[in-house]
Design an enzyme around this catalytic site. Sequence first.
Site, PDB file in Angstrom:
ATOM      1  CB  SER A  97      29.493 -47.699  60.050  1.00  0.00           C
ATOM      2  OG  SER A  97      28.596 -48.599  59.484  1.00  0.00           O
ATOM      3  CG  ASP A 235      24.916 -50.039  60.481  1.00  0.00           C
ATOM      4  OD1 ASP A 235      23.817 -49.549  60.177  1.00  0.00           O
ATOM      5  OD2 ASP A 235      25.975 -49.712  59.915  1.00  0.00           O
ATOM      6  CG  ASP A 237      25.917 -45.571  59.573  1.00  0.00           C
ATOM      7  OD1 ASP A 237      25.861 -46.800  59.760  1.00  0.00           O
ATOM      8  OD2 ASP A 237      26.420 -45.063  58.548  1.00  0.00           O
ATOM      9  CG  ASP A 239      25.122 -47.611  56.288  1.00  0.00           C
ATOM     10  OD1 ASP A 239      25.127 -48.282  57.349  1.00  0.00           O
ATOM     11  OD2 ASP A 239      26.153 -47.372  55.634  1.00  0.00           O
TER      12      ASP A 239
END
Length: 451
Positions: A97, A235, A237, A239
Amino acid sequence: MGVLFGTSGVRGVVGEQVTPQLAIGLGSALAAYLGNSGAVAIGKDPRTSSDMLEGCFISGLLSGGCNVKRLGMVPTPVVGFATKRLGVKAGVMVTASHNPPEYNGFKLFDSDGMAYTTSVEGKIENLYFKKKWKKATWADIGKIEKADIVQDYIGAFAGETELSREYKVIVDCGNGAATFVAPLALEKIGCKVVPINSQPDGLFPGRPLEPSAENLGELCKMVRSNGADLGIAHDGDADRVAVVDEKGTVAFGDELLALVAASQISAEKSIVVTTVDASRVVDEVVGNRDGTVVRTKVGDVSVATEVKRIGAAFGGEPCGAWIFPGFSMVPDGLLGAVKVLKLLSDSGKNLSELLGPLPDYYTARKKVACPDEKKAKVMSSLPKRLEGAFEEAIELTRIDGVRLGLEDGWVLVRASGTEPIIRVTAEARTPGRANEIVKKAVKILRAKSGK
Ligand code: MG
């Protein structure tokens, strides 16, 4: 027995907590949990360790008799979408992340594309630590297939999104997993897109991956110098989404959450889910639309679980992890950006005009040192002492730590799961009052924690 899963999957420093051996073991444990059959979709972010860990995880799955649909480098929400769309038994995202480049980890999703609940994580953990997995015979080893799902993913929301005009958007992917997908998605809904930090690079040279205000200076500057309508940042990844208004100012996450949450309320679905640490501005803005706010523990797994349980219209955290259950059960930074643009388009206003009239709230935070072995005792006697100290208390909840609602704000006390500290957060209508509440709570805590 050890613990693998945190609040958002398995995560740690590569070569220390997260090793190739762990990846093979976790892949094998997941295969065992799935009954050593069926297929699993797997994606990854561009970290230097992601190819290695993906390869090892896939080996674990194949040796356990599962087939693999390899998605390549894609954002986490694409893995959630693919898991459901491809009809596979589970989804896996190799990512850490927003953590620094030396970290990596795994997020796991069920066949609905929703993060595994803590109870399923516990079952997989048990299989992992007891090494209770079956190895397929040479004839039953799984197979790998490539699956290109990005166009389907973009098409699934772009077709329904019509904007009133062409918006100019600067998108900062932070050299992360969104680099190929986010600019494409925004172009598809008719935006004029200027991408920055848009080459995938596991060293993340552009900026730290946490899309917080202090890391988005370049994006703010680009919005101003290009006369853009909006800046978008993700960010590692993707999400999560952070948004910069047309003046080049990073929007306050709680206020943005409030606006987006309220926009998702309909006559049929009027409940939205957020975490115990979200601002009261969410209650106010959602309340104005006759909506109700339900609060959960911090972390996207908790939010997703509650959204599903109560059939909520929306679930989101102030950090910009937003779930749109009509589309998927994974927080989706790309769809989040699209929803903000839709808000601008529907209202005919720019973002600063939408955020300006919202009530102002101020947050104060403090950490109190407390040895791990004393935390439980300190926290157990806290509700009584807090209620005793705050005459203006109206509501005490113990969803995550202790949260005391006050007539003019709230205070939240949570023991850290990773450090010998207890965190105190307060919110009020003025900075002075927020500080006063924190001070009072800290005094009570110090009296018990011996620090
Ligand atoms: Mg993330």
